[in-house]
Design a protein around this motif. Structure first.
Motif, PDB file in Angstrom:
ATOM      1  N   UNK A 116       0.831  -1.210   0.000  1.00  0.00           N
ATOM      2  CA  UNK A 116       0.000   0.000   0.000  1.00  0.00           C
ATOM      3  C   UNK A 116       0.865   1.260   0.000  1.00  0.00           C
ATOM      4  N   UNK A 117       1.907   1.234   0.823  1.00  0.00           N
ATOM      5  CA  UNK A 117       2.780   2.405   0.937  1.00  0.00           C
ATOM      6  C   UNK A 117       3.395   2.807  -0.393  1.00  0.00           C
ATOM      7  N   UNK A 118       3.880   1.818  -1.106  1.00  0.00           N
ATOM      8  CA  UNK A 118       4.674   2.102  -2.297  1.00  0.00           C
ATOM      9  C   UNK A 118       3.902   1.915  -3.610  1.00  0.00           C
ATOM     10  N   UNK A 119       2.574   1.767  -3.526  1.00  0.00           N
ATOM     11  CA  UNK A 119       1.779   1.489  -4.725  1.00  0.00           C
ATOM     12  C   UNK A 119       2.049   2.446  -5.889  1.00  0.00           C
ATOM     13  N   UNK A 120       2.166   3.764  -5.671  1.00  0.00           N
ATOM     14  CA  UNK A 120       2.413   4.639  -6.837  1.00  0.00           C
ATOM     15  C   UNK A 120       3.721   4.313  -7.553  1.00  0.00           C
ATOM     16  N   UNK A 121       4.641   3.661  -6.844  1.00  0.00           N
ATOM     17  CA  UNK A 121       5.964   3.360  -7.393  1.00  0.00           C
ATOM     18  C   UNK A 121       6.086   1.928  -7.912  1.00  0.00           C
ATOM     19  N   UNK A 122       4.957   1.215  -7.968  1.00  0.00           N
ATOM     20  CA  UNK A 122       4.931  -0.129  -8.534  1.00  0.00           C
ATOM     21  C   UNK A 122       5.365  -0.047  -9.995  1.00  0.00           C
ATOM     22  N   UNK A 123       6.307  -0.890 -10.388  1.00  0.00           N
ATOM     23  CA  UNK A 123       6.747  -0.890 -11.787  1.00  0.00           C
ATOM     24  C   UNK A 123       5.679  -1.608 -12.598  1.00  0.00           C
ATOM     25  N   UNK A 124       5.144  -0.894 -13.553  1.00  0.00           N
ATOM     26  CA  UNK A 124       3.983  -1.335 -14.314  1.00  0.00           C
ATOM     27  C   UNK A 124       4.409  -1.571 -15.761  1.00  0.00           C
ATOM     28  N   UNK A 125       3.516  -1.307 -16.680  1.00  0.00           N
ATOM     29  CA  UNK A 125       3.796  -1.515 -18.101  1.00  0.00           C
ATOM     30  C   UNK A 125       4.940  -0.635 -18.594  1.00  0.00           C
ATOM     31  N   UNK A 126       5.708  -1.134 -19.538  1.00  0.00           N
ATOM     32  CA  UNK A 126       6.783  -0.386 -20.193  1.00  0.00           C
ATOM     33  C   UNK A 126       7.770   0.239 -19.210  1.00  0.00           C
ATOM     34  N   UNK A 127       7.988  -0.435 -18.088  1.00  0.00           N
ATOM     35  CA  UNK A 127       8.934   0.031 -17.062  1.00  0.00           C
ATOM     36  C   UNK A 127       8.537   1.383 -16.467  1.00  0.00           C
ATOM     37  N   UNK A 128       7.262   1.714 -16.555  1.00  0.00           N
ATOM     38  CA  UNK A 128       6.728   2.923 -15.937  1.00  0.00           C
ATOM     39  C   UNK A 128       6.210   2.550 -14.550  1.00  0.00           C
ATOM     40  N   UNK A 129       6.153   3.539 -13.675  1.00  0.00           N
ATOM     41  CA  UNK A 129       5.492   3.291 -12.399  1.00  0.00           C
ATOM     42  C   UNK A 129       3.979   3.306 -12.638  1.00  0.00           C
ATOM     43  N   UNK A 130       3.249   2.773 -11.685  1.00  0.00           N
ATOM     44  CA  UNK A 130       1.787   2.789 -11.793  1.00  0.00           C
ATOM     45  C   UNK A 130       1.293   4.219 -11.950  1.00  0.00           C
ATOM     46  N   UNK A 131       1.855   5.130 -11.173  1.00  0.00           N
ATOM     47  CA  UNK A 131       1.476   6.537 -11.264  1.00  0.00           C
ATOM     48  C   UNK A 131       1.725   7.073 -12.688  1.00  0.00           C
TER      49      UNK A 131
END
Length: 152
Positions: A116-131
């Motif tokens: 929960x703390x680091x959710x915006x910084x989750x590495x998502x698609x194309x090596x982007x963060x979720x944010x």
């Protein structure tokens, strides 16, 4: 008002070691430091979550910190010695370290979980963060609450 930690003398490498220890203490499974031209620009780590091991990245935007310090120096708020790029690197990492310490206090009290703390910084698609992904794809509009117009 001067930027938080703008007078720090702690070398960036020492602060990054402290960040690494905080992440390990809080359950990080692996940690990676990312470099650009010999300087650490982010710390990536993986943590176990209820849905499996997830990757996160904590960037340190030294250029933006440098810009703020330079503007504050021009405005006479801080001395010129605090407005160098090298000093901005120390300040950027120190601010991030203090933020992580505050987040770890929330974790320690079990008010939140690590994911929960680091959710915006989750590495998502194309090596982007979720944010970054939400911003790029207009995802914030999809998450937005209704304005309440027409609701009785």
């Amino acid at each position: 008002m001067p930027l938080l930690k703008y007078t720090t003398k702690v070398p960036a490498a020492h602060t990054i070691e402290q960040i690494t220890r905080l992440l390990i203490k809080s359950g990080a499974a692996s940690i990676l430091t990312d470099y650009d031209k010999g300087r650490i620009v982010s710390v990536s780590f993986r943590i176990e979550t209820p849905t499996g091991v997830m990757p996160y990245v904590l960037p340190s935007n030294i250029d933006k910190v440098h810009k703020v310090l330079a503007n504050q120096q021009r405005a006479g708020e801080i001395a010129p010695r605090y407005a160098t790029r090298e000093h901005a690197e120390r300040v950027a990492w120190r601010i991030l370290q203090e933020w992580i310490e505050a987040q770890m206090a929330l974790l320690e009290t079990e008010m939140v979980t690590m994911d929960q703390l680091f959710m915006p910084y989750l590495i998502f698609k194309n090596n982007q963060t979720l944010y970054e992904h939400l911003v790029a794809d207009g995802g914030f509009e999809q998450l937005a609450l209704p304005t309440g117009e027409g609701v009785n």
